[in-house]
Design an enzyme around this catalytic site. Structure first.
Site, PDB file in Angstrom:
ATOM      1  N   SER A  15       0.833  -1.205   0.000  1.00 40.92           N
ATOM      2  CA  SER A  15       0.000   0.000   0.000  1.00 40.92           C
ATOM      3  C   SER A  15       0.864   1.250   0.000  1.00 40.92           C
ATOM      4  CB  SER A  15      -0.912   0.021   1.221  1.00 40.92           C
ATOM      5  OG  SER A  15      -1.528   1.300   1.307  1.00 40.92           O
ATOM      6  N   HIS A  40      -1.290  -1.245  -4.256  1.00 35.99           N
ATOM      7  CA  HIS A  40      -2.577  -0.889  -3.656  1.00 35.99           C
ATOM      8  C   HIS A  40      -2.615   0.625  -3.433  1.00 35.99           C
ATOM      9  CE1 HIS A  40      -6.207  -1.815  -1.268  1.00 35.99           C
ATOM     10  NE2 HIS A  40      -5.791  -0.889  -0.420  1.00 35.99           N
ATOM     11  N   ASP A  42      -4.786   3.789  -2.075  1.00 34.94           N
ATOM     12  CA  ASP A  42      -5.877   4.148  -1.171  1.00 34.94           C
ATOM     13  C   ASP A  42      -6.363   5.565  -1.409  1.00 34.94           C
ATOM     14  OD1 ASP A  42      -6.188   1.824   0.614  1.00 34.94           O
ATOM     15  OD2 ASP A  42      -4.087   2.212   1.094  1.00 34.94           O
ATOM     16  N   MET A  44      -9.120   8.399  -0.383  1.00 33.00           N
ATOM     17  CA  MET A  44     -10.028   8.751   0.720  1.00 33.00           C
ATOM     18  C   MET A  44     -10.626  10.133   0.484  1.00 33.00           C
ATOM     19  SD  MET A  44      -7.647   7.599   3.890  1.00 33.00           S
ATOM     20  CE  MET A  44      -6.743   6.053   3.869  1.00 33.00           C
ATOM     21  N   HIS A  73      -8.336   1.361  -4.329  1.00 29.78           N
ATOM     22  CA  HIS A  73      -9.314   1.149  -3.261  1.00 29.78           C
ATOM     23  C   HIS A  73     -10.000   2.488  -2.970  1.00 29.78           C
ATOM     24  CE1 HIS A  73      -9.804   0.027   1.310  1.00 29.78           C
ATOM     25  NE2 HIS A  73     -10.973   0.101   0.692  1.00 29.78           N
ATOM     26  N   MET A  75     -12.184   4.633  -1.016  1.00 32.45           N
ATOM     27  CA  MET A  75     -12.894   4.822   0.260  1.00 32.45           C
ATOM     28  C   MET A  75     -13.601   6.173   0.173  1.00 32.45           C
ATOM     29  SD  MET A  75      -9.877   3.393   2.698  1.00 32.45           S
ATOM     30  CE  MET A  75      -8.675   3.665   1.406  1.00 32.45           C
ATOM     31  N   MET A 144     -12.001  -5.560   4.948  1.00 37.11           N
ATOM     32  CA  MET A 144     -11.244  -4.638   5.798  1.00 37.11           C
ATOM     33  C   MET A 144     -11.022  -5.286   7.161  1.00 37.11           C
ATOM     34  SD  MET A 144     -10.633  -2.154   3.828  1.00 37.11           S
ATOM     35  CE  MET A 144      -9.625  -1.337   5.066  1.00 37.11           C
ATOM     36  N   GLY A 149      -9.315   4.245   6.799  1.00 34.67           N
ATOM     37  CA  GLY A 149      -9.011   5.662   7.006  1.00 34.67           C
ATOM     38  C   GLY A 149      -7.550   5.924   7.330  1.00 34.67           C
ATOM     39  N   PHE A 150      -6.924   4.973   7.995  1.00 33.49           N
ATOM     40  CA  PHE A 150      -5.540   5.194   8.414  1.00 33.49           C
ATOM     41  C   PHE A 150      -4.730   3.907   8.321  1.00 33.49           C
ATOM     42  CE2 PHE A 150      -8.282   8.179  10.552  1.00 33.49           C
ATOM     43  CZ  PHE A 150      -7.628   9.393  10.375  1.00 33.49           C
ATOM     44  N   GLY A 151      -3.456   4.064   7.964  1.00 30.19           N
ATOM     45  CA  GLY A 151      -2.545   2.927   8.032  1.00 30.19           C
ATOM     46  C   GLY A 151      -2.065   2.764   9.470  1.00 30.19           C
ATOM     47  N   GLY A 152      -1.351   1.693   9.710  1.00 25.08           N
ATOM     48  CA  GLY A 152      -0.706   1.505  11.007  1.00 25.08           C
ATOM     49  C   GLY A 152      -1.612   1.058  12.138  1.00 25.08           C
ATOM     50  N   ASP A 179      -7.159  -6.186   3.984  1.00 22.74           N
ATOM     51  CA  ASP A 179      -6.495  -4.879   4.073  1.00 22.74           C
ATOM     52  C   ASP A 179      -6.590  -4.349   5.492  1.00 22.74           C
ATOM     53  OD1 ASP A 179      -5.526  -2.318   3.660  1.00 22.74           O
ATOM     54  OD2 ASP A 179      -7.139  -1.706   2.298  1.00 22.74           O
ATOM     55  N   GLY A 181      -3.527  -3.836   8.934  1.00 21.84           N
ATOM     56  CA  GLY A 181      -2.805  -4.498  10.016  1.00 21.84           C
ATOM     57  C   GLY A 181      -2.142  -5.795   9.613  1.00 21.84           C
ATOM     58  N   GLY A 201       0.863  -1.980   4.187  1.00 21.86           N
ATOM     59  CA  GLY A 201       1.481  -0.660   4.073  1.00 21.86           C
ATOM     60  C   GLY A 201       2.645  -0.534   5.027  1.00 21.86           C
TER      61      GLY A 201
HETATM   62  C1  DX5 Z   1      -6.530   2.129   5.228  1.00 22.37           C
HETATM   63  C2  DX5 Z   1      -6.131   1.562   3.914  1.00 22.37           C
HETATM   64  C3  DX5 Z   1      -5.057   0.543   3.962  1.00 22.37           C
HETATM   65  C4  DX5 Z   1      -3.784   0.955   4.644  1.00 22.37           C
HETATM   66  C5  DX5 Z   1      -3.243  -0.276   5.305  1.00 22.37           C
HETATM   67  O1  DX5 Z   1      -7.813   2.589   5.205  1.00 22.37           O
HETATM   68  O2  DX5 Z   1      -7.238   0.991   3.223  1.00 22.37           O
HETATM   69  O3  DX5 Z   1      -4.774   0.049   2.654  1.00 22.37           O
HETATM   70  O4  DX5 Z   1      -2.815   1.478   3.793  1.00 22.37           O
HETATM   71  O5  DX5 Z   1      -2.170   0.074   6.071  1.00 22.37           O
HETATM   72  P1  DX5 Z   1      -1.455  -0.938   7.064  1.00 22.37           P
HETATM   73  O6  DX5 Z   1      -0.935  -2.071   6.247  1.00 22.37           O
HETATM   74  O7  DX5 Z   1      -0.412  -0.112   7.691  1.00 22.37           O
HETATM   75  O8  DX5 Z   1      -2.518  -1.395   8.050  1.00 22.37           O
HETATM   76 ZN    ZN Z   2      -6.723   0.022   1.256  1.00 21.32          ZN
END
Ligand code: DX5
Ligand code: ZN
Length: 229
Positions: A15, A40, A42, A44, A73, A75, A144, A149-152, A179, A181, A201
Site C-alpha cells: 500500500s 494498492h 488508497d 479517501m 481502493h 474509500m 477490511m 481511514g488510516f494505516g498503522g 487490508d 494491520g 502498508g
Molecule cells: C486504510 C487503507 C489501507 C492501509 C493499510 O484505510 O485501506 O490500505 O494502507 O495500512 P497498514 O498495512 O499499515 O494497516
Molecule cells: Zn486500502
C-alpha cells in the site's frame, strides 16, 4: 501490466499510503524492481472515512513509470461518479465500498464498462449478505481488517470468520483480499482463512528494507496452511 486478479497464486499488494511521499517515484520503482506485481492505492474523501489521501494526479504520475497492476481502493462516497477518472488515470481494478451504494449492480456494471476489473469492499462489521446481489459478478472481494481511514492500525482477527465464509462462496476466478494491520503476526491467519491477496502498508514501506520485508511476508503467506493453492 499483468493480468491480476485472474492469475492464480498468493500476491502481496504493497500500500502506497505508507510510502515516503517525498520520494514517491523512487519508492514505486524500488518495490516494482523488488518483485511487486500489484500496487494498492488508497483513495479517501474525508466523508466515508475521516481522512484524506491522494487522488487522480498522483495515480496518473506513477502510471507513467510503472507496469504494476494498479489496485485502486476507493474509500469514497459516490464511487460511480469518480470511477472513470481513476480508470483514465491508470487503475486496473476499481474497488468500491458496499456501504456507500444503493444499487451495487449498477456500480459493478458501470466499472466493468470502463474496461477494468471490479472489486467490492466490506467494512469490519458489514456482513457477507450485504454483497449477495453482486458476489457472483465481481472479480475481487476486499475484507477490511481495520476501520478504513488510516494505516498503522491493529489487525482485527474477528473478521476472519467472514473471510472463511467468503472463501466458500467465491469461485477460483475470483480473488479474496484483506487490508489492514497485515504483518508477520497476522498474515498466516489471513491466508489460512482463505485470503490470496494481502495489502500491507506499514509492514512494507515503513521497514528499513521494504523489498526484503515484502519478500519475507510473501514467504510467510505461501508457507501458511492453505498458502500454496
Ligand atoms: C486504510 C487503507 C489501507 C492501509 C493499510 O484505510 O485501506 O490500505 O494502507 O495500512 P497498514 O498495512 O499499515 O494497516
Ligand atoms: Zn486500502
Amino acid at each position: 501490466m499483468n493480468n491480476f486478479p485472474k492469475s492464480p497464486g498468493i500476491r502481496m499488494a504493497p500500500s502506497l499510503l505508507a510510502a515516503d511521499f517525498t520520494r514517491l517515484g523512487e519508492q514505486v520503482a524500488m518495490i516494482e524492481k523488488g518483485g511487486a506485481e500489484v500496487l494498492h492505492l488508497d483513495v479517501m474523501d474525508g466523508h466515508f472515512v475521516p481522512n484524506l489521501s491522494y487522488g487522480v494526479p498522483i495515480i496518473e504520475s506513477i502510471r507513467e513509470q510503472s507496469n504494476m497492476f494498479f489496485d485502486t481502493h476507493l474509500m469514497i462516497e459516490e464511487p460511480q461518479r469518480y470511477a472513470e477518472s481513476f480508470v483514465k488515470a491508470g487503475s486496473d481494478l476499481i474497488t468500491f465500498h458496499i456501504e456507500v451504494v444503493n444499487n451495487p449492480l449498477a456500480v459493478v456494471e458501470h466499472i466493468r464498462e470502463l474496461g477494468v476489473s471490479v472489486g467490492v469492499s466490506l467494512n469490519p462489521t458489514t456482513p457477507v449478505s450485504a454483497i449477495a446481489s453482486i458476489i457472483d459478478v465481481v472479480d475481487l472481494v476486499l475484507i477490511m481488517s481495520i476501520w478504513p481511514g488510516f494505516g498503522g492500525q491493529k489487525f482485527m482477527p474477528e473478521v476472519l470468520p467472514k473471510v472463511a465464509e467468503l472463501k466458500k462462496l467465491l469461485g477460483s476466478h475470483q480473488r479474496l483480499e484483506i487490508d489492514g494491520g497485515i504483518g508477520p503476526e497476522s498474515i498466516g491467519l489471513a491466508v489460512e482463512a482463505g485470503v490470496d491477496t494481502l495489502v500491507a502498508g506499514t509492514a512494507i514501506f515503513r521497514q528499513p528494507d521494504p523489498v526484503a520485508a515484502m519478500r519475507h511476508l510473501h514467504r510467510l503467506a505461501v508457507d501458511a496452511p492453505g498458502g500454496d493453492n
